[in-house]
Design an enzyme around this catalytic site. Structure first.
Site, PDB file in Angstrom:
ATOM      1  N   HIS A   1       1.901  -5.290  -0.979  1.00  0.00           N
ATOM      2  CA  HIS A   1       1.221  -4.479   0.033  1.00  0.00           C
ATOM      3  C   HIS A   1      -0.279  -4.673  -0.091  1.00  0.00           C
ATOM      4  O   HIS A   1      -0.757  -5.456  -0.926  1.00  0.00           O
ATOM      5  CB  HIS A   1       1.653  -3.018  -0.017  1.00  0.00           C
ATOM      6  CG  HIS A   1       1.313  -2.296  -1.295  1.00  0.00           C
ATOM      7  ND1 HIS A   1       0.033  -1.974  -1.659  1.00  0.00           N
ATOM      8  CD2 HIS A   1       2.110  -1.842  -2.293  1.00  0.00           C
ATOM      9  CE1 HIS A   1       0.055  -1.341  -2.812  1.00  0.00           C
ATOM     10  NE2 HIS A   1       1.307  -1.256  -3.229  1.00  0.00           N
TER      11      HIS A   1
ATOM     12  N   HIS B   1      -2.167  -4.821  -3.446  1.00  0.00           N
ATOM     13  CA  HIS B   1      -2.108  -6.074  -4.213  1.00  0.00           C
ATOM     14  C   HIS B   1      -3.070  -7.106  -3.624  1.00  0.00           C
ATOM     15  O   HIS B   1      -3.769  -7.812  -4.350  1.00  0.00           O
ATOM     16  CB  HIS B   1      -0.680  -6.642  -4.207  1.00  0.00           C
ATOM     17  CG  HIS B   1       0.347  -5.673  -4.706  1.00  0.00           C
ATOM     18  ND1 HIS B   1       1.391  -5.235  -3.933  1.00  0.00           N
ATOM     19  CD2 HIS B   1       0.460  -5.025  -5.886  1.00  0.00           C
ATOM     20  CE1 HIS B   1       2.121  -4.383  -4.637  1.00  0.00           C
ATOM     21  NE2 HIS B   1       1.579  -4.230  -5.816  1.00  0.00           N
TER      22      HIS B   1
ATOM     23  N   CYS C   1       8.247   7.234 -17.726  1.00  0.00           N
ATOM     24  CA  CYS C   1       8.355   6.996 -16.280  1.00  0.00           C
ATOM     25  C   CYS C   1       8.875   5.578 -16.061  1.00  0.00           C
ATOM     26  O   CYS C   1       8.191   4.608 -16.390  1.00  0.00           O
ATOM     27  CB  CYS C   1       7.015   7.164 -15.567  1.00  0.00           C
ATOM     28  SG  CYS C   1       7.132   6.645 -13.824  1.00  0.00           S
TER      29      CYS C   1
ATOM     30  N   CYS D   1       6.433   3.422 -13.816  1.00  0.00           N
ATOM     31  CA  CYS D   1       5.238   2.915 -14.511  1.00  0.00           C
ATOM     32  C   CYS D   1       5.639   2.048 -15.695  1.00  0.00           C
ATOM     33  O   CYS D   1       4.803   1.338 -16.245  1.00  0.00           O
ATOM     34  CB  CYS D   1       4.415   4.037 -15.141  1.00  0.00           C
ATOM     35  SG  CYS D   1       3.668   5.219 -14.063  1.00  0.00           S
TER      36      CYS D   1
ATOM     37  N   CYS E   1       5.900  12.404 -12.957  1.00  0.00           N
ATOM     38  CA  CYS E   1       4.881  11.379 -13.163  1.00  0.00           C
ATOM     39  C   CYS E   1       3.698  11.659 -12.240  1.00  0.00           C
ATOM     40  O   CYS E   1       3.888  11.826 -11.032  1.00  0.00           O
ATOM     41  CB  CYS E   1       5.468   9.997 -12.841  1.00  0.00           C
ATOM     42  SG  CYS E   1       4.188   8.723 -12.739  1.00  0.00           S
TER      43      CYS E   1
ATOM     44  N   HIS F   1       3.679   8.524  -9.644  1.00  0.00           N
ATOM     45  CA  HIS F   1       4.811   8.298  -8.731  1.00  0.00           C
ATOM     46  C   HIS F   1       5.486   9.576  -8.259  1.00  0.00           C
ATOM     47  O   HIS F   1       6.376   9.530  -7.407  1.00  0.00           O
ATOM     48  CB  HIS F   1       5.839   7.380  -9.410  1.00  0.00           C
ATOM     49  CG  HIS F   1       5.300   6.010  -9.674  1.00  0.00           C
ATOM     50  ND1 HIS F   1       4.783   5.626 -10.891  1.00  0.00           N
ATOM     51  CD2 HIS F   1       5.154   4.938  -8.851  1.00  0.00           C
ATOM     52  CE1 HIS F   1       4.368   4.368 -10.808  1.00  0.00           C
ATOM     53  NE2 HIS F   1       4.561   3.934  -9.590  1.00  0.00           N
TER      54      HIS F   1
ATOM     55  N   LYS G   1      -2.886   7.606  -2.846  1.00  0.00           N
ATOM     56  CA  LYS G   1      -2.879   6.206  -3.253  1.00  0.00           C
ATOM     57  C   LYS G   1      -1.822   5.466  -2.435  1.00  0.00           C
ATOM     58  O   LYS G   1      -0.696   5.936  -2.290  1.00  0.00           O
ATOM     59  CB  LYS G   1      -2.511   6.095  -4.731  1.00  0.00           C
ATOM     60  CG  LYS G   1      -2.500   4.651  -5.208  1.00  0.00           C
ATOM     61  CD  LYS G   1      -1.786   4.489  -6.540  1.00  0.00           C
ATOM     62  CE  LYS G   1      -1.726   3.008  -6.901  1.00  0.00           C
ATOM     63  NZ  LYS G   1      -0.720   2.705  -7.909  1.00  0.00           N
TER      64      LYS G   1
ATOM     65  N   LYS H   1       3.990   1.528  -2.991  1.00  0.00           N
ATOM     66  CA  LYS H   1       5.297   1.297  -2.376  1.00  0.00           C
ATOM     67  C   LYS H   1       6.225   2.487  -2.594  1.00  0.00           C
ATOM     68  O   LYS H   1       7.007   2.816  -1.725  1.00  0.00           O
ATOM     69  CB  LYS H   1       5.905  -0.003  -2.866  1.00  0.00           C
ATOM     70  CG  LYS H   1       5.905  -0.196  -4.352  1.00  0.00           C
ATOM     71  CD  LYS H   1       5.767  -1.657  -4.730  1.00  0.00           C
ATOM     72  CE  LYS H   1       5.359  -1.752  -6.198  1.00  0.00           C
ATOM     73  NZ  LYS H   1       4.947  -3.070  -6.583  1.00  0.00           N
TER      74      LYS H   1
HETATM   75  O1  ME8 Z   1       1.074  -2.314 -12.553  1.00  0.00           O
HETATM   76  N1  ME8 Z   1      -5.254   0.436  -4.404  1.00  0.00           N
HETATM   77  O2  ME8 Z   1       2.068  -3.912 -11.220  1.00  0.00           O
HETATM   78  P1  ME8 Z   1       1.943  -3.253  -9.765  1.00  0.00           P
HETATM   79  C1  ME8 Z   1      -5.817  -0.541  -5.113  1.00  0.00           C
HETATM   80  N2  ME8 Z   1       2.992  -5.146 -13.292  1.00  0.00           N
HETATM   81  N3  ME8 Z   1      -5.137  -1.430  -5.839  1.00  0.00           N
HETATM   82  C2  ME8 Z   1      -3.805  -1.328  -5.850  1.00  0.00           C
HETATM   83  C3  ME8 Z   1      -3.135  -0.333  -5.120  1.00  0.00           C
HETATM   84  C4  ME8 Z   1      -3.919   0.576  -4.369  1.00  0.00           C
HETATM   85  N4  ME8 Z   1      -3.400   1.528  -3.623  1.00  0.00           N
HETATM   86  N5  ME8 Z   1      -1.815  -0.488  -5.323  1.00  0.00           N
HETATM   87  C5  ME8 Z   1      -1.666  -1.554  -6.139  1.00  0.00           C
HETATM   88  C6  ME8 Z   1       1.683  -3.352 -12.398  1.00  0.00           C
HETATM   89  N6  ME8 Z   1      -2.866  -2.076  -6.459  1.00  0.00           N
HETATM   90  C7  ME8 Z   1       1.966  -4.221 -13.594  1.00  0.00           C
HETATM   91  C8  ME8 Z   1       0.695  -4.910 -14.037  1.00  0.00           C
HETATM   92  S1  ME8 Z   1      -0.687  -6.577 -15.611  1.00  0.00           S
HETATM   93  C9  ME8 Z   1      -0.501  -7.264 -17.088  1.00  0.00           C
HETATM   94  C10 ME8 Z   1       0.819  -5.791 -15.237  1.00  0.00           C
HETATM   95  C11 ME8 Z   1      -3.104  -3.263  -7.292  1.00  0.00           C
HETATM   96  O3  ME8 Z   1       2.778  -4.099  -8.880  1.00  0.00           O
HETATM   97  C12 ME8 Z   1      -4.047  -2.955  -8.442  1.00  0.00           C
HETATM   98  O4  ME8 Z   1      -4.561  -4.164  -8.949  1.00  0.00           O
HETATM   99  O5  ME8 Z   1       2.206  -1.811  -9.812  1.00  0.00           O
HETATM  100  C13 ME8 Z   1      -3.092  -2.361  -9.464  1.00  0.00           C
HETATM  101  O6  ME8 Z   1      -3.628  -2.350 -10.774  1.00  0.00           O
HETATM  102  C14 ME8 Z   1      -1.930  -3.305  -9.326  1.00  0.00           C
HETATM  103  O7  ME8 Z   1      -1.878  -3.615  -7.912  1.00  0.00           O
HETATM  104  C15 ME8 Z   1      -0.610  -2.707  -9.784  1.00  0.00           C
HETATM  105  O8  ME8 Z   1       0.430  -3.549  -9.383  1.00  0.00           O
END
Ligand code: ME8
Length: 504
Positions: A17, A20, A125, A128, A143, A146, A295, A298
């Site tokens: 989304h 990302h 969680c 997370c 959480c 979430h 925030k 998904k």
């Molecule tokens: O946390 N606003 O993956 P994830 C800004 N796999 N950035 C956002 C966002 C939002 N509303 N939503 C997502 C994970 N992001 C782990 C990470 S790293 C070694 C492992 C972005 O799919 C932002 O960069 O939940 C956030 O930190 C990341 O997506 C979380 O992606």
């Protein structure tokens, strides 16, 4: 000089989304800027494929985790080019090369005495994949991110001795005040460290979807340790036949959002210390993109699909909008209405018009030819040292401030057009030399800002520089007067206004 920038690796439990896309765009802006400085750049993004977030989502769909991972990894892979991200590699944590190095590094952590067997009991969680401390739990055992009910876990695990790094982490934060930024996040991480670090599970007994623990096959590594190591493992196999570790490790910048601050600012440096590896130079923690005050995520279902936004406005406009609208490092709301407003007032009316007017006047009055000579000293002060100022801001990941520096010059050039009124000069006898100076200055000023805008608006900038006949993107060419424009060519509107209506 080498520069290595990373995004988080995204969970493949759902489609990408806008959140990302945001981090990937920011990392790409930094990567492109450093390439303009002719540095040796490596830009990594990818997917996090193990652990409960993925296993649970797959089971809910009645498919195997690997199937879900394969399906969604493709979507994340496709996201990168669609937002013009120029990542040098795309890592998947199910890559066997990654898994092998995770096993090797974590076995070393154990040999170094930082792993022991224990029993974990506490709240967890599964979205997370995080063991929650008592002070990090919302009412009703929910959480805070979430809003789902936490599960009570009791599990025999191997633990990582995080607590034994308390002092070294405090020293790290004292010695390197720019290790984590912005400052609020540095303070948050430091106060978490000072509040006393507890050991954390390094492995999971109940899960099977993960990297197998080499010394105990009944366990897999806790997904966060597997995931964090991606930043290190990727370098060894990204280029077949060449190990890039020496060239790029340690990373220059990890970009993450504040949801995963603790993992990156506390667990990660401790893990690297335990494995005797060098620490990254900087962790930059940006804020959340918000939709209607929440925030975008998904699991909350309030997401904007980046593919749809791009279809409507184009990738350049999306990149520009996100970094302009939301001060990088802070939370900020995004909406279709504010997108349309910025597109029209800034991209179309300010930059788009400046470009079309400048080129149109050169074509009309001079058949496209730009006379050689100095640029107007009136603008010299406003532009002096601009590339260095932008570079200093990008060095601190202040991407919105850097864009504002550039945009002030776009506005300055528009004011210059109004002040000099070239259409009047064209009518006055004996002002031909003045008209040449004004037109040359405009073309050169436009070129200089466009070189600086390239990381933000790559496709539009390339088109425009091509039309100006001087496509060199090197950062030192962004100095006013460093250009070599001789002849400009007409182009179609860079940011057509009818674009907004299509698909509306
Ligand atoms: O946390 N606003 O993956 P994830 C800004 N796999 N950035 C956002 C966002 C939002 N509303 N939503 C997502 C994970 N992001 C782990 C990470 S790293 C070694 C492992 C972005 O799919 C932002 O960069 O939940 C956030 O930190 C990341 O997506 C979380 O992606």
């Amino acid at each position: 000089m080498s520069f290595y920038v990373t995004t988080p690796i995204y969970y493949v439990n759902a489609a990408p989304h806008l959140g990302h896309a945001y981090t990937t765009i920011a990392a790409d802006v930094m990567a492109r800027h450093h390439r303009q400085r002719e540095e040796d750049v490596f830009f990594l993004t990818g997917t996090d494929e193990h652990g409960e977030p993925v296993a649970d989502a797959a089971h809910a769909l009645g498919i195997e985790p690997q199937q879900l991972a394969d399906r969604n990894a493709e979507r994340f892979k496709a996201l990168a080019p669609s937002i013009e991200a120029t990542n040098d590699f795309f890592i998947r944590t199910t890559d066997p090369q990654h898994e092998a190095i995770v096993q090797e590094v974590l076995a070393r952590v154990r040999e170094n005495g930082f792993v022991y067997e224990g029993t974990y009991e506490g709240w967890y969680c599964p979205r997370c994949a995080d063991f929650k401390a008592e002070n990090d739990i919302d009412e009703g055992n929910r959480c805070p991110i979430h809003h789902i009910e936490l599960t009570r876990e009791q599990e025999d695990n191997y633990f990582f001795r995080l607590s034994s790094f308390q002092q070294r982490l405090e020293e790290l934060y004292a010695e390197r005040e720019d290790f984590v930024s912005p400052r609020t996040r540095y303070n948050e991480a430091l106060s978490f460290i000072r509040s006393g670090l507890r050991d954390v599970p390094l492995t999971r007994h109940k899960l099977t979807w993960g990297v197998q623990v080499p010394w105990d096959h009944e366990h897999v590594f806790y997904v966060w340790f597997d995931a964090l190591l991606n930043y290190y493992t990727a370098l060894s196999y990204a280029n077949p036949g060449e190990d890039l570790t020496e060239r790029f490790w340690p990373a220059s910048y990890h970009l993450v959002a504040k949801d995963i601050l603790r993992f990156h600012a506390v667990y990660w440096p401790a893990l690297l210390m335990a494995a005797e590896l060098e620490l990254p130079e900087h962790i930059f923690v940006h804020g959340y993109l918000l939709m209607e005050g929440e925030k975008m995520s998904k699991s909350l279902g309030n997401v904007l699909d980046p593919f749809e936004v791009i279809e409507r406005f184009g990738a350049d406009a999306l990149r520009f909008y996100l970094l302009r609208e939301v001060p990088f490092g802070q939370d900020g709301s995004v909406s279709t209405a504010s997108f349309e407003l910025r597109y029209e007032t800034e991209l179309a009316n300010e930059l788009g018009n400046l470009a079309s007017r400048t080129i149109a006047m050169l074509v009309r009055y001079r058949e496209g030819a730009v006379t050689a000579g100095e640029v107007d000293p009136l603008l010299a002060e406003d532009f002096a040292g601009l590339p260095a100022r932008v570079a200093a801001l990008v060095d601190r990941a202040e991407l919105t401030a850097a864009l504002e520096e550039i945009w002030q010059r776009v506005r300055r050039l528009n004011r210059y057009v109004e002040e000099q009124a070239p259409w009047r000069l064209a009518k006055e006898d004996g002002r031909s030399g003045d008209l040449d100076l004004v037109l040359r200055t405009l073309a050169e000023g436009l070129r200089a800002v466009t070189v600086l805008l390239w990381p933000y608006l790559p496709a539009s900038a390339e088109r425009l520089l091509e039309a100006l006949g001087d496509p060199d993107l090197a950062l030192d060419r962004a100095e006013l007067g460093a250009g070599r424009i001789e002849r400009v060519h007409a182009i179609d509107s860079l940011f057509p206004k009818d674009r907004q209506a299509s698909g509306a």
